[in-house]
Design a protein around this motif. Structure first.
Motif, mmCIF file in Angstrom:
data_model
loop_
_atom_site.group_PDB
_atom_site.id
_atom_site.type_symbol
_atom_site.label_atom_id
_atom_site.label_comp_id
_atom_site.label_asym_id
_atom_site.label_seq_id
_atom_site.Cartn_x
_atom_site.Cartn_y
_atom_site.Cartn_z
ATOM 1 N N ILE A 503 42.958 35.998 36.935
ATOM 2 C CA ILE A 503 43.169 36.621 35.975
ATOM 3 C C ILE A 503 42.081 37.077 34.925
ATOM 4 C CG2 ILE A 503 45.019 37.401 34.246
ATOM 5 C CD1 ILE A 503 47.103 36.126 35.843
ATOM 6 N N ALA A 504 41.721 36.102 34.418
ATOM 7 C CA ALA A 504 40.510 35.972 33.359
ATOM 8 C C ALA A 504 39.339 36.982 34.009
ATOM 9 C CB ALA A 504 40.291 34.824 33.075
ATOM 10 N N VAL A 505 38.892 36.384 35.305
ATOM 11 C CA VAL A 505 37.794 37.243 35.955
ATOM 12 C C VAL A 505 38.235 38.664 36.128
ATOM 13 C CG1 VAL A 505 36.429 37.504 37.915
ATOM 14 C CG2 VAL A 505 36.897 35.132 36.721
ATOM 15 N N ALA A 506 39.309 39.106 36.613
ATOM 16 C CA ALA A 506 39.603 40.525 36.822
ATOM 17 C C ALA A 506 39.722 41.149 35.490
ATOM 18 C CB ALA A 506 41.016 40.405 37.247
ATOM 19 N N ALA A 512 34.287 45.090 31.671
ATOM 20 C CA ALA A 512 32.656 45.368 31.826
ATOM 21 C C ALA A 512 32.972 46.966 32.565
ATOM 22 C CB ALA A 512 32.210 44.541 32.961
ATOM 23 N N GLY A 513 33.745 47.336 33.497
ATOM 24 C CA GLY A 513 33.653 48.609 34.079
ATOM 25 C C GLY A 513 33.983 49.604 32.912
ATOM 26 N N ALA A 514 34.966 49.511 32.142
ATOM 27 C CA ALA A 514 35.491 50.313 31.081
ATOM 28 C C ALA A 514 34.369 50.606 30.324
ATOM 29 C CB ALA A 514 36.564 49.545 30.493
ATOM 30 N N ALA A 515 33.411 49.427 29.968
ATOM 31 C CA ALA A 515 32.457 49.502 28.950
ATOM 32 C C ALA A 515 30.998 50.413 29.621
ATOM 33 C CB ALA A 515 31.706 48.081 28.661
ATOM 34 N N LEU A 516 31.033 50.323 30.969
ATOM 35 C CA LEU A 516 29.923 50.961 31.820
ATOM 36 C C LEU A 516 30.286 52.513 31.667
ATOM 37 C CD1 LEU A 516 27.518 51.228 33.568
ATOM 38 C CD2 LEU A 516 28.890 50.612 35.462
ATOM 39 N N TRP A 517 31.807 52.697 31.971
ATOM 40 C CA TRP A 517 32.280 53.891 32.033
ATOM 41 C C TRP A 517 32.142 54.907 30.659
ATOM 42 C CZ3 TRP A 517 36.193 56.507 29.605
ATOM 43 C CH2 TRP A 517 36.862 57.759 29.989
#
Length: 699
Positions: A503-506, A512-517
């Motif tokens: 869960i932590a990794v997810a 990270a994905g949200a930051a990239l977006w």
């Protein structure tokens, strides 16, 4: 009125009684005059006038001629025709009917009745004890204070003695009339006794109790009055510093008393739950660190004074987390098809909610409440049942084991970790056989690692230290035999830890994905295109080989000035960016192969749909595979068009923004490619070419 005299044996004469007595009322001790005047009486007959006293019932007797021989009685001797009778210091016995007579001349006056009144000789008020109330009620005559006990019957007596007529007695308390019971005694003089009973209240304290005697002989009523001193045993109320207390907190209890006489502190005692609190006296009680077993116990204050003892109590309310207080036997036994009712009891304030689970599946709820009912038992119902209690303050767990008469039921998990193998089971009747076999050993005798007697497994659980492997647990009783394979593995991370890590990794990846977006969104919001070397490649090679493309405008060429390369759609990394100073641009090449240099040799036809998507990548000739490592599409963010566009070029190259920001003259958004093409047309950056952005491959 003149009464003519009757002449007996003599001549008629004019002798008459001209003033006669009248009925009169007198009070004892007064002087009474009964008038009698005779006119025409010869002087020689002055001694012929006398008074009679008596009554019709008892008769009359003459008082005699003056001077009278009766003390206090005086008769005038005829001066001025006056023969009146004077009675000094009238007494009760003087009451009678009187008559004035001229005896010689046989003259008689009218009869006059003398009524003698006597006021009460004494009016007194005092309490009457029934012998059951001890010293109360008590009258302090000097202070005029009557002490009575609250709510006890008090009897007061008022006596008016020796009066004529009888004295009337009236009762009142602070002006409010009260009824009394009267009795009168005596024949001539009367004694009146009146009694009043009442129950005094605290509100009657300091009120006046009055007995008033009324008599005709009195000018004013006789009043006897006392002040009530209402004595009371303590009136008590107990207050707690908090209506509800959490377990472990402190509570202060206060005892408020109201009493006459007042309560002294040393006469206040405390009990909690019926048990005397030692060394606790006075109006306050401090309870430190209250416990759950004190919930609903009564905190009682007991106080006393000279009148009596009283008490008051209030319940102590303690909130606490659920606690198991009782379970129906830890192990209950039933036959198959019978009805079973399992019970779990928990204490808790607030009352907890109880839910039921099977021990091997504590994720699925099977019941709620104090009882779990199973209507028709089967052997599958045998096992341990978990009951969980939960409230806002916490949780508690208890369990009940249900045994169903039949073959044993093995309840152990099939996969276990660690050095210990556990074979837990439920058997009713008791097991006669428990064995552990190593499945990996083929020899049956050597495979048997444990064989126990009933004494070895009375706790319905067998634990053995074994090596990793697969084992068979065999349990049998007189009704049958069952077995279960158990895999004993090395201890790994607990499931909770593994799940937590995943869960932590997810979550980290999502962040990270949200930051990239957000990073992409914050850029120039230009149009993302796919760019490739799709035309004119032969002009940049030594062979000059021709090429094919899907565009109608063969001479379409432009330089796209861009800020960033976003990603390689073929997932191939770009490791080298070569600088071309002549065109102030940069060409993308790959270290994987000469992808940019050999694309023009393939001669493959590329189809571009014109909407930023690539459909020509898969249309290469097969022979191009040897010259180019792979087909790669690059998606680039088109921000502006460089003003220094080479319109004669037949090759599209990816151009990054130059160092001079003044070259940036337009921004294009990815929502509408057609409108961007219109902008290109308007700027006339492409001469005689169809301004349509295309995506190509074979870079």
């Amino acid at each position: 009125m003149k009464i003519p005299a009757l002449l007996l044996g003599s001549a008629w004469s004019s002798i008459a009684i001209i003033d006669e007595p009248l009925p009169v009322r007198a009070i004892v001790g007064e002087t009474v005059t009964l008038p009698c005047a005779v006119d025409g009486l010869p002087s020689k007959d002055k001694n012929s006038v006398q008074w009679l006293k008596g009554s019709t019932a008892k008769g009359y007797f003459a008082l005699g001629f003056p001077p009278l021989g009766i003390e206090r009685f005086t008769q005038k001797a005829g001066e001025n025709k006056d023969y009146s009778l004077i009675i000094d210091d009238v007494q009760i016995e003087d009451e009678a009917t009187f008559e004035c007579q001229v005896t010689k001349h046989q003259l008689r006056s009218r009869q006059a009745h003398l009524t003698v009144l006597q006021p009460p000789q004494d009016v007194s008020m005092f309490p009457v004890s029934d012998g059951r109330s001890g010293r109360w009620p008590e009258l302090d005559e000097q202070e005029g204070v009557l002490s009575v006990v609250e709510d006890e019957i008090t009897k007061l007596r008022c006596v008016a003695s020796s009066s004529k007529p009888a004295t009337v007695l009236d009762w009142s308390i602070s002006g409010a009339s009260k009824n009394g019971t009267d009795s009168i005694s005596g024949e001539v003089v009367k004694t009146t006794v009146s009694e009043m009973t009442f129950k005094a209240k605290k509100d009657d304290h300091q009120k006046f109790v009055t007995c008033k005697g009324r008599n005709e002989a009195l000018d004013e009523p006789v009043i006897r009055e006392v002040v009530l001193n209402v004595l009371s045993k303590p009136s008590i109320s107990v207050e707690l510093s908090s209506d509800s207390t959490t377990e472990g907190d402190d509570v202060t209890a206060s005892c408020r008393t109201s009493a006459n006489p007042p309560v002294v502190a040393s006469d206040i005692l405390w009990t909690v739950g019926g048990v005397r609190v030692e060394n606790a006296s006075g109006p306050t009680l401090q309870l430190n660190s209250v416990t759950s077993d004190m919930d609903l116990q009564l905190v009682e204050c007991r106080a006393r004074n000279s009148i009596g003892t009283s008490s008051s109590a209030t319940p102590l309310r303690v909130t606490y987390a659920p606690k198991a207080i009782n379970s129906s036997p830890e192990r209950i036994v039933h036959d198959q098809l019978e009805r079973a009712a399992l019970k779990c009891e928990f204490a808790g304030n607030p009352k907890p909610e109880i839910t039921w689970f099977r021990s091997h599946n504590q994720e699925t709820q099977i019941g709620s409440g104090d009882f779990l009912e199973i209507l028709e038992l089967a052997t599958s119902h045998a096992g341990e049942y978990i009951c969980k209690a939960e409230s806002v303050l916490g949780k508690a767990v208890s369990s009940v084991t249900l045994a169903v008469r039949g073959p044993p039921v093995i309840t152990s998990q099939t996969v276990q970790t660690g050095d210990t193998l556990e074979c837990a089971f439920i058997a009713e009747p008791e097991p006669i056989l428990v064995q552990i076999r190593d499945v990996a050993v083929t020899d049956q005798r050597e495979a048997l690692v444990f064989k126990g007697t009933p004494e070895d497994f009375k706790n319905s659980q067998l634990s053995l230290n074994l090596e990793r492997g697969q084992y068979e647990c065999v349990v049998g009783n007189e009704l049958g035999q069952v077995s279960k394979l158990i895999n004993l593995k090395e201890t790994g991370l607990p499931l909770e830890v593994i799940l937590g890590t995943v869960i932590a990794v997810a979550l980290l990846l999502a962040v990270a994905g949200a930051a990239l977006w957000l990073r992409l969104r914050s850029m120039t919001r230009g149009q993302c295109y796919k760019a490739a070397d799709w035309a004119g490649a032969s002009k940049h090679s030594s062979g000059g080989t021709g090429h094919h493309h899907s565009r109608k405008d063969d001479n379409f060429a432009t330089e796209i000035s861009c800020l960033h390369l976003i990603r390689d759609l073929s997932t191939k990394s770009v490791n080298e960016i070569q600088s071309t100073s002549s065109h102030q641009s940069k060409k993308i090449t790959s270290v994987q192969g000469s992808r940019a240099g050999h694309a023009h040799q393939s001669g493959s036809a590329i189809h571009d749909d014109g909407y930023g998507t690539e459909s020509g990548s898969n249309n290469k000739n097969s022979e191009d595979s040897s010259q180019s490592e792979s087909n790669s599409d690059y998606e680039v963010l088109v921000c502006t068009l460089n003003q220094s566009v080479s319109t004669g070029s037949e090759q599209i190259r990816v151009v990054f923004e130059g160092s001079d920001p003044s070259n940036v003259n337009a921004t294009y958004f990815p929502e509408n490619l057609r409108s961007q093409a219109a902008k290109i047309r308007q700027k006339q950056l492409i001469n005689n070419q169809r301004p349509k952005a295309r995506s190509v491959s074979q870079v």
